[in-house]
Design an enzyme around this catalytic site. Structure first.
Site, PDB file in Angstrom:
ATOM      1  N   GLU A 195      -9.464  36.440   7.441  1.00 25.91           N
ATOM      2  CA  GLU A 195      -9.798  35.679   6.028  1.00 25.91           C
ATOM      3  C   GLU A 195      -8.980  33.399   6.985  1.00 25.91           C
ATOM      4  OE1 GLU A 195      -7.446  33.026   4.169  1.00 25.91           O
ATOM      5  OE2 GLU A 195      -5.705  33.822   5.341  1.00 25.91           O
TER       6      GLU A 195
ATOM      7  N   SER B  16      -1.931  33.572   4.053  1.00 23.29           N
ATOM      8  CA  SER B  16      -1.906  32.271   4.941  1.00 23.29           C
ATOM      9  C   SER B  16      -1.076  32.280   6.063  1.00 23.29           C
ATOM     10  CB  SER B  16      -1.676  31.010   3.695  1.00 23.29           C
ATOM     11  OG  SER B  16      -2.504  29.939   4.154  1.00 23.29           O
TER      12      SER B  16
ATOM     13  N   HIS C 232      -8.336  32.528   0.316  1.00 25.38           N
ATOM     14  CA  HIS C 232      -7.502  31.795  -0.321  1.00 25.38           C
ATOM     15  C   HIS C 232      -8.863  31.126  -1.236  1.00 25.38           C
ATOM     16  CE1 HIS C 232      -5.510  30.615   3.673  1.00 25.38           C
ATOM     17  NE2 HIS C 232      -4.339  30.265   2.841  1.00 25.38           N
TER      18      HIS C 232
END
Length: 298
Positions: free
Chosen positions: A201, A110, A271
């Protein structure tokens, strides 16, 4: 690429907070117990117990904690407790001189994509994978992290997807959060994607924003020179495909239609509960067939 030494029982590892604040009791204590069960000694940063608005302490605190562990040759791996936001605010203040003399694993995903790309640009492997906040999400993903850290080989599989483009390639792997990959361009952390397998992602975005990030990558020449592409999960999107006019599958295929490298969608990274550990910078073999996708590391 320089690969930090594989961990061994008795090694010391650190947990720190690079970005958003974290609930220490709920996430850090159980994560520490897991790492200790792997035979590791765990040290912790002060920022794990601090809060400054949404951050785990002021930028200076988070920066100092990270620098301390980078400079300590006894620390063999650094885990960011969670992502969120805040890593890039102090990233240019980090000095990697001591890290270069004693490389260590840096682990996260992330927002931590920024750090992983930073060390990749310097020529070091790192690990995009579960963080203490997500250790309990999925046992397979957690064990994949343990295997990469301890030097074991890993091989991942995912089912076929209608938008996949078939092919086989062997190339270095790089990638992370799509938003960060876009925002890092023009900084020292910008990645060179030429001849690489790129994975991406994201979460909590609008479809138009995902399209915007891919437009940026396309215009910057980051897509045309790829060896392959892995598209992970795009979770909790803020609108529906019909609101923008295209799904994430269609957006990606639109901006890669002119190229012929293999593409695999719905790869287990991102996630979601299943978020396998990926060693950034390491050569991988990607095979996309009508039956399955495989990604293997020696």
């Amino acid at each position: 690429m320089i690969r930090p030494n594989a961990l061994q029982a008795g090694d010391t590892v650190a947990i720190t907070a690079l970005a958003s604040k974290i609930d220490y009791d709920q996430y850090v204590i159980p994560a520490r117990e897991i790492l200790e069960s792997w035979g590791l000694n765990v040290v912790e940063s002060k920022s794990l117990n601090e809060s400054f608005h949404g951050f785990a302490g002021p930028d200076t605190r988070r920066c100092e904690d990270f620098q301390q562990f980078l400079d300590d040759p006894s620390v063999k791996a650094i885990f960011s407790a969670r992502g969120g936001y805040g890593t890039t605010r102090f990233l240019d203040e980090i000095n990697y001189e001591a890290f270069g003399k004693s490389p260590k694993w840096i682990v996260g995903f992330s927002d931590i994509t920024a750090v992983l790309c930073d060390v990749y640009a310097l020529g070091y492997e790192s690990i995009h994978g579960p963080m203490p906040k997500t250790f309990a999400w999925d046992e397979f993903s957690l064990q994949s992290l343990r295997k990469v850290l301890f030097g074991e080989s890993v091989r991942y599989q995912s089912p076929p997807q209608a938008f996949n483009r078939l092919g086989q390639v062997q190339a270095p792997l790089i990638g992370g959060n799509l938003c960060l990959l876009s925002h890092l361009m023009g900084t020292r952390s910008e990645i060179n994607t030429e001849g690489c397998i790129l994975f991406m992602e994201d979460t909590d975005e609008y479809h138009y924003a995902l399209d915007r990030y891919l437009v940026h990558l396309h215009r910057a020449g980051k897509l045309g020179n790829l060896a392959g592409l892995l598209v992970g999960s795009f979770s909790d999107l803020k609108d529906q495909p019909e609101d923008f006019g295209s799904s994430i599958y269609e957006i990606v295929r639109y901006w890669t239609d002119a190229y012929d490298f293999p593409i695999a969608f719905d790869f287990p990274v991102g996630h979601e509960a299943v978020n396998v550990a990926l060693p950034l910078g390491r050569t991988a073999e990607l095979t996309v067939t009508a039956q399955e996708t495989t990604l293997a590391f020696s």
